[in-house]
Each structure stands twice: as C-alpha cells, then as structure tokens.
Design a protein around this motif. Sequence first.
Motif, PDB file in Angstrom:
ATOM      1  N   GLY A 147       0.836  -1.203   0.000  1.00 60.55           N
ATOM      2  CA  GLY A 147       0.000   0.000   0.000  1.00 60.55           C
ATOM      3  C   GLY A 147       0.864   1.243   0.000  1.00 60.55           C
ATOM      4  N   CYS A 148       0.774   2.000  -1.096  1.00 62.49           N
ATOM      5  CA  CYS A 148       1.636   3.191  -1.246  1.00 62.49           C
ATOM      6  C   CYS A 148       0.787   4.454  -1.358  1.00 62.49           C
ATOM      7  CB  CYS A 148       2.534   3.023  -2.473  1.00 62.49           C
ATOM      8  SG  CYS A 148       3.590   1.569  -2.365  1.00 62.49           S
ATOM      9  N   GLY A 149      -0.162   4.603  -0.442  1.00 58.34           N
ATOM     10  CA  GLY A 149      -0.984   5.811  -0.406  1.00 58.34           C
ATOM     11  C   GLY A 149      -0.394   6.795   0.578  1.00 58.34           C
ATOM     12  N   ALA A 150      -1.272   7.491   1.331  1.00 62.61           N
ATOM     13  CA  ALA A 150      -0.813   8.550   2.237  1.00 62.61           C
ATOM     14  C   ALA A 150       0.189   8.020   3.264  1.00 62.61           C
ATOM     15  CB  ALA A 150      -2.025   9.156   2.936  1.00 62.61           C
ATOM     16  N   GLU A 180       1.283   2.765 -10.516  1.00 64.33           N
ATOM     17  CA  GLU A 180       1.903   4.108 -10.499  1.00 64.33           C
ATOM     18  C   GLU A 180       2.181   4.559  -9.064  1.00 64.33           C
ATOM     19  OE1 GLU A 180      -1.503   4.156 -12.439  1.00 64.33           O
ATOM     20  OE2 GLU A 180      -0.077   2.849 -13.444  1.00 64.33           O
ATOM     21  N   LYS A 181       1.317   4.139  -8.127  1.00 67.67           N
ATOM     22  CA  LYS A 181       1.535   4.550  -6.730  1.00 67.67           C
ATOM     23  C   LYS A 181       2.798   3.887  -6.187  1.00 67.67           C
ATOM     24  CE  LYS A 181      -2.854   6.141  -5.339  1.00 67.67           C
ATOM     25  NZ  LYS A 181      -3.401   6.744  -4.154  1.00 67.67           N
ATOM     26  N   ALA A 182       2.981   2.621  -6.544  1.00 67.53           N
ATOM     27  CA  ALA A 182       4.189   1.908  -6.111  1.00 67.53           C
ATOM     28  C   ALA A 182       5.415   2.548  -6.747  1.00 67.53           C
ATOM     29  CB  ALA A 182       4.082   0.433  -6.487  1.00 67.53           C
ATOM     30  N   SER A 227      -5.714  -1.412   2.993  1.00 66.56           N
ATOM     31  CA  SER A 227      -7.160  -1.405   3.243  1.00 66.56           C
ATOM     32  C   SER A 227      -7.515  -2.601   4.121  1.00 66.56           C
ATOM     33  CB  SER A 227      -7.926  -1.524   1.919  1.00 66.56           C
ATOM     34  OG  SER A 227      -7.591  -2.754   1.290  1.00 66.56           O
ATOM     35  N   GLN A 228      -8.710  -2.528   4.702  1.00 71.95           N
ATOM     36  CA  GLN A 228      -9.148  -3.670   5.523  1.00 71.95           C
ATOM     37  C   GLN A 228      -9.298  -4.918   4.660  1.00 71.95           C
ATOM     38  OE1 GLN A 228     -12.400  -2.815   8.211  1.00 71.95           O
ATOM     39  NE2 GLN A 228     -11.662  -0.737   8.477  1.00 71.95           N
ATOM     40  N   LYS A 229      -9.703  -4.727   3.404  1.00 75.28           N
ATOM     41  CA  LYS A 229      -9.847  -5.883   2.514  1.00 75.28           C
ATOM     42  C   LYS A 229      -8.475  -6.554   2.291  1.00 75.28           C
ATOM     43  CE  LYS A 229     -11.937  -7.432  -1.787  1.00 75.28           C
ATOM     44  NZ  LYS A 229     -10.926  -8.446  -1.979  1.00 75.28           N
ATOM     45  N   GLY A 280      -1.678   4.456  16.247  1.00 72.88           N
ATOM     46  CA  GLY A 280      -2.430   5.234  15.265  1.00 72.88           C
ATOM     47  C   GLY A 280      -2.692   6.647  15.740  1.00 72.88           C
ATOM     48  N   ALA A 281      -3.915   7.098  15.493  1.00 80.68           N
ATOM     49  CA  ALA A 281      -4.222   8.520  15.705  1.00 80.68           C
ATOM     50  C   ALA A 281      -4.761   8.817  17.103  1.00 80.68           C
ATOM     51  CB  ALA A 281      -5.223   8.963  14.643  1.00 80.68           C
ATOM     52  N   ILE A 282      -4.552   7.904  18.062  1.00 81.86           N
ATOM     53  CA  ILE A 282      -5.047   8.160  19.424  1.00 81.86           C
ATOM     54  C   ILE A 282      -3.885   8.208  20.425  1.00 81.86           C
ATOM     55  CG2 ILE A 282      -7.421   7.335  19.233  1.00 81.86           C
ATOM     56  CD1 ILE A 282      -6.451   4.575  20.203  1.00 81.86           C
ATOM     57  N   ASN A 298     -10.632   2.496  12.644  1.00 82.76           N
ATOM     58  CA  ASN A 298      -9.318   1.940  12.999  1.00 82.76           C
ATOM     59  C   ASN A 298      -8.926   2.286  14.432  1.00 82.76           C
ATOM     60  OD1 ASN A 298      -8.483   0.673  10.446  1.00 82.76           O
ATOM     61  ND2 ASN A 298      -8.715   2.744   9.666  1.00 82.76           N
ATOM     62  N   VAL A 299      -9.174   3.542  14.821  1.00 84.45           N
ATOM     63  CA  VAL A 299      -8.785   3.942  16.175  1.00 84.45           C
ATOM     64  C   VAL A 299      -9.643   3.208  17.213  1.00 84.45           C
ATOM     65  CG1 VAL A 299      -7.749   6.171  15.632  1.00 84.45           C
ATOM     66  CG2 VAL A 299     -10.179   6.050  16.004  1.00 84.45           C
ATOM     67  N   ALA A 300     -10.940   3.065  16.914  1.00 78.93           N
ATOM     68  CA  ALA A 300     -11.819   2.347  17.858  1.00 78.93           C
ATOM     69  C   ALA A 300     -11.378   0.885  17.970  1.00 78.93           C
ATOM     70  CB  ALA A 300     -13.266   2.417  17.379  1.00 78.93           C
ATOM     71  N   LYS A 329      -1.335  14.424   2.366  1.00 79.72           N
ATOM     72  CA  LYS A 329      -1.501  13.493   1.247  1.00 79.72           C
ATOM     73  C   LYS A 329      -2.895  12.891   1.187  1.00 79.72           C
ATOM     74  CE  LYS A 329       3.374  12.465   1.581  1.00 79.72           C
ATOM     75  NZ  LYS A 329       3.857  13.226   0.439  1.00 79.72           N
ATOM     76  N   ASN A 330      -3.598  12.807   2.320  1.00 83.73           N
ATOM     77  CA  ASN A 330      -4.943  12.238   2.349  1.00 83.73           C
ATOM     78  C   ASN A 330      -5.660  12.813   3.575  1.00 83.73           C
ATOM     79  OD1 ASN A 330      -7.238  10.748   2.611  1.00 83.73           O
ATOM     80  ND2 ASN A 330      -6.250   8.742   2.457  1.00 83.73           N
ATOM     81  N   PRO A 331      -6.558  13.807   3.349  1.00 82.05           N
ATOM     82  CA  PRO A 331      -7.186  14.485   4.485  1.00 82.05           C
ATOM     83  C   PRO A 331      -7.968  13.555   5.392  1.00 82.05           C
ATOM     84  CG  PRO A 331      -8.116  15.236   2.380  1.00 82.05           C
ATOM     85  CD  PRO A 331      -6.985  14.334   2.045  1.00 82.05           C
TER      86      PRO A 331
HETATM   87  N1  NAD Z   1      -4.628   2.736  12.498  1.00 85.83           N
HETATM   88  C1  NAD Z   1      -4.977   4.005  12.315  1.00 85.83           C
HETATM   89  O1  NAD Z   1      -5.090   4.813  13.239  1.00 85.83           O
HETATM   90  C2  NAD Z   1      -5.241   4.473  10.914  1.00 85.83           C
HETATM   91  C3  NAD Z   1      -5.313   5.859  10.657  1.00 85.83           C
HETATM   92  C4  NAD Z   1      -5.507   6.261   9.351  1.00 85.83           C
HETATM   93  C5  NAD Z   1      -5.673   5.335   8.336  1.00 85.83           C
HETATM   94  N2  NAD Z   1      -5.654   4.002   8.627  1.00 85.83           N
HETATM   95  C6  NAD Z   1      -5.865   2.977   7.595  1.00 85.83           C
HETATM   96  O2  NAD Z   1      -4.620   2.693   6.971  1.00 85.83           O
HETATM   97  C7  NAD Z   1      -4.862   2.312   5.607  1.00 85.83           C
HETATM   98  C8  NAD Z   1      -3.992   3.189   4.689  1.00 85.83           C
HETATM   99  O3  NAD Z   1      -4.363   4.554   4.878  1.00 85.83           O
HETATM  100  P1  NAD Z   1      -3.962   5.663   3.791  1.00 85.83           P
HETATM  101  O4  NAD Z   1      -4.455   6.968   4.295  1.00 85.83           O
HETATM  102  O5  NAD Z   1      -2.535   5.489   3.407  1.00 85.83           O
HETATM  103  O6  NAD Z   1      -4.898   5.229   2.583  1.00 85.83           O
HETATM  104  P2  NAD Z   1      -4.771   5.645   1.041  1.00 85.83           P
HETATM  105  O7  NAD Z   1      -6.127   5.428   0.462  1.00 85.83           O
HETATM  106  O8  NAD Z   1      -4.139   6.975   0.903  1.00 85.83           O
HETATM  107  O9  NAD Z   1      -3.746   4.555   0.457  1.00 85.83           O
HETATM  108  C9  NAD Z   1      -4.016   3.188   0.389  1.00 85.83           C
HETATM  109  C10 NAD Z   1      -3.196   2.594  -0.748  1.00 85.83           C
HETATM  110  O10 NAD Z   1      -3.309   1.168  -0.685  1.00 85.83           O
HETATM  111  C11 NAD Z   1      -3.623   0.666  -1.970  1.00 85.83           C
HETATM  112  N3  NAD Z   1      -4.419  -0.548  -1.786  1.00 85.83           N
HETATM  113  C12 NAD Z   1      -5.656  -0.642  -1.258  1.00 85.83           C
HETATM  114  N4  NAD Z   1      -6.066  -1.926  -1.240  1.00 85.83           N
HETATM  115  C13 NAD Z   1      -5.054  -2.668  -1.754  1.00 85.83           C
HETATM  116  C14 NAD Z   1      -4.866  -4.045  -2.011  1.00 85.83           C
HETATM  117  N5  NAD Z   1      -5.821  -4.936  -1.741  1.00 85.83           N
HETATM  118  N6  NAD Z   1      -3.698  -4.462  -2.560  1.00 85.83           N
HETATM  119  C15 NAD Z   1      -2.734  -3.560  -2.875  1.00 85.83           C
HETATM  120  N7  NAD Z   1      -2.853  -2.227  -2.659  1.00 85.83           N
HETATM  121  C16 NAD Z   1      -3.998  -1.785  -2.113  1.00 85.83           C
HETATM  122  C17 NAD Z   1      -4.375   1.783  -2.679  1.00 85.83           C
HETATM  123  O11 NAD Z   1      -4.265   1.672  -4.086  1.00 85.83           O
HETATM  124  C18 NAD Z   1      -3.698   3.021  -2.125  1.00 85.83           C
HETATM  125  O12 NAD Z   1      -2.589   3.417  -2.903  1.00 85.83           O
HETATM  126  C19 NAD Z   1      -6.362   2.496   5.372  1.00 85.83           C
HETATM  127  O13 NAD Z   1      -7.029   1.261   5.483  1.00 85.83           O
HETATM  128  C20 NAD Z   1      -6.793   3.425   6.475  1.00 85.83           C
HETATM  129  O14 NAD Z   1      -8.156   3.253   6.847  1.00 85.83           O
HETATM  130  C21 NAD Z   1      -5.412   3.567   9.886  1.00 85.83           C
END
Ligand code: NAD
Length: 272
Positions: A7-10, A38-40, A74-76, A125-127, A193-195, A245-247
């Motif tokens: 996972g290469c998001g925020a 592209e994210k990777a 993601s959770q999935k 996390g965020a708590i 997630n925090v809960a 990167k992700n509000p």
């Molecule tokens: N624990 C915490 O306190 C906490 C706080 C914020 C976010 N999160 C969770 O962390 C995760 C990441 O957050 P984020 O803000 O970086 O999200 P994001 O949406 O910015 O990035 C997620 C990245 O994962 C990739 N992705 C999603 N499912 C995938 C899969 N099955 N296989 C491969 N890549 C996959 C997406 O393409 C995306 O680039 C989310 O599930 C979010 O809910 C947890």
Amino acid sequence: MNIGLLGCGAIGELIVEAYADGVLEDINIIMVYDQIREKAEKCASKISKSPKIADSIDELVGTPDIELIVEAASQKAVKDYALKILENGKNIMIMSVGALVDKEFYDLLAQTAKKRKRKIYIPSGAIAGVDAIKAASIGKIHEVELITRKPPSRFISDKIPGDIKIDPDMKEPIVIFKGDAKTAQNFFPRSINVAATLSLASIGPELTKVTIIADPSIEENIHEIHVKGEFGTLKTYVENLPSIKNPKTSYLAALSAIKTLKKISEYIEIGT
Ligand SMILES: NC(=O)c1ccc[n+]([C@@H]2O[C@H](COP(=O)([O-])OP(=O)(O)OC[C@H]3O[C@@H](n4cnc5c(N)ncnc54)[C@H](O)[C@@H]3O)[C@@H](O)[C@H]2O)c1
C-alpha cells in the motif's frame, strides 16, 4: 530488517519519505506493492537505492528476504493477505486495524502468528493513551469510550445508520453514531481503525463504546478517550491535523507507523 510495503498511499508514502530521510536506521525497504502500479512507482522513486516493485501480492509475500510486511492499504487487503503473510513466515504490521474487530479472524491470525513464531504489530495510530490502557488492562477495566469528532466532509462516502443525512451546509454538530466498536465497523470502516485499536488494547470491540460526531466547526479529526478501571480514570484528547496526502488520514497515524518501525530496531523501549 528487510521490509516489504503493501500500500503506497498517504501512510505508505510518509513511511517511504521517513526512510529516505534516514529516520529508519537498521531497516531496508526492499520491495513495494500497490494495486495501482503508479503509486508503487511513485514510492519507489523517492528512495535512492530503489526497491523492487512487486508485480503481484504473491511476489511480495513469496520474497524470502522480506522479514516484515507493512500493511497500509485497506481492511480488505488485511482480510485477503494477512494470513498468507504469516503463513509465509513473515511478521506483519497492520494499519487497517478495523479488519481485526472480527473476532474469528483476529483469533485465526493470533494462532497463526503463535504457531509460526511471527509478530503482528499494531501501531497506536491517531489516538493517545494506548500505553497506559495496555498497562491498565492487566487489572480490571470497567468502561472504555471513544468520542470521535470529524468535519462532515470526512463522512461523505460512509453509509450512516438511520435517517441521518450529512448536509454539506450544516451549522451544528450532529451525533451520527452511538454504539459499540463492532457495530461501528459496519458503517464507518475508515473511522473505525482507532476504535478497533483502542478496543483490542482494552475490553474488546463489543464492549467498547463509540460515539461519532460530524462537526462543521472543526478542521481536525478529534479523538477523545475515557477509560475507567481498577487503576482509576484516564482521559485523553487529541486534535489531529490531517495528512496533506490524504485528508481522511490523520498525520499522527502515519507518524505512529514510522515510530513502531523505528522501535523494532531500537535497543531501549520506552512505554509499555
Ligand atoms: N490505524 C490508524 O489509526 C489508521 C489511521 C488512518 C488510516 N488508517 C488505515 O490505513 C490504511 C492506509 O491509509 P492511507 O491513508 O494510506 O490510505 P490511502 O487510500 O491513501 O492509500 C491506500 C493505498 O493502498 C492501496 N491498496 C488498497 N487496497 C489494496 C490491495 N488490496 N492491494 C494492494 N494495494 C492496495 C491503494 O491503491 C492506495 O494506494 C487504510 O485502510 C486506512 O483506513 C489507519
């Protein structure tokens, strides 16, 4: 320790940036994977000694040199891959903690980790307060409550229970959920997630109370925690600035992931 990033998001990007800045000593990010290539590629390009970009989850999970996979997807992704990751002899750090409120799934992961002698890391996390709550859980905890306030726009893609509608021009805060952490999971997967983390550190998802408020007067994600137990009473309050990167993601959540990684290779551990 060799790491693979799932996972290469925020959060993933902030981990990679911290690594590129030298914050994570003794750690090597050797492979990255995202379902959107592209994210990777973007993450990999930030590191001078470019990690390999995996073509598939199987390539990431099947790479023998990787000792820890950091899930920030993601959770999935947790539901689909966490077991496979542990069974392949790798440790896992989980950010999408909401996936673990399913007790059967949680128990299966815990048993597999024990059998394979691997670790599951769950950052706070965020708590704030997870350190004290973990200590308190050695005694009896009577009550745990999370009150989350977020700007209404953060709930746009959630299905809210009952007849409650989020009006973009709302002027007053409204309570959009009151219940337990397990039920909250069905409606607010991104807010849960925090809960989930709080409940797993204390009295479990079914007993942890959650109130979620859409509040038009704030910009931050605010998490308030109230715990009562044999130890006394604990209250914490965090006003989280969103990640640029992700509000929807609090910056503190990404920092907590980075600190958890740092802690794995540190020789002095502070806090429970
Ligand atoms: N624990 C915490 O306190 C906490 C706080 C914020 C976010 N999160 C969770 O962390 C995760 C990441 O957050 P984020 O803000 O970086 O999200 P994001 O949406 O910015 O990035 C997620 C990245 O994962 C990739 N992705 C999603 N499912 C995938 C899969 N099955 N296989 C491969 N890549 C996959 C997406 O393409 C995306 O680039 C989310 O599930 C979010 O809910 C947890």
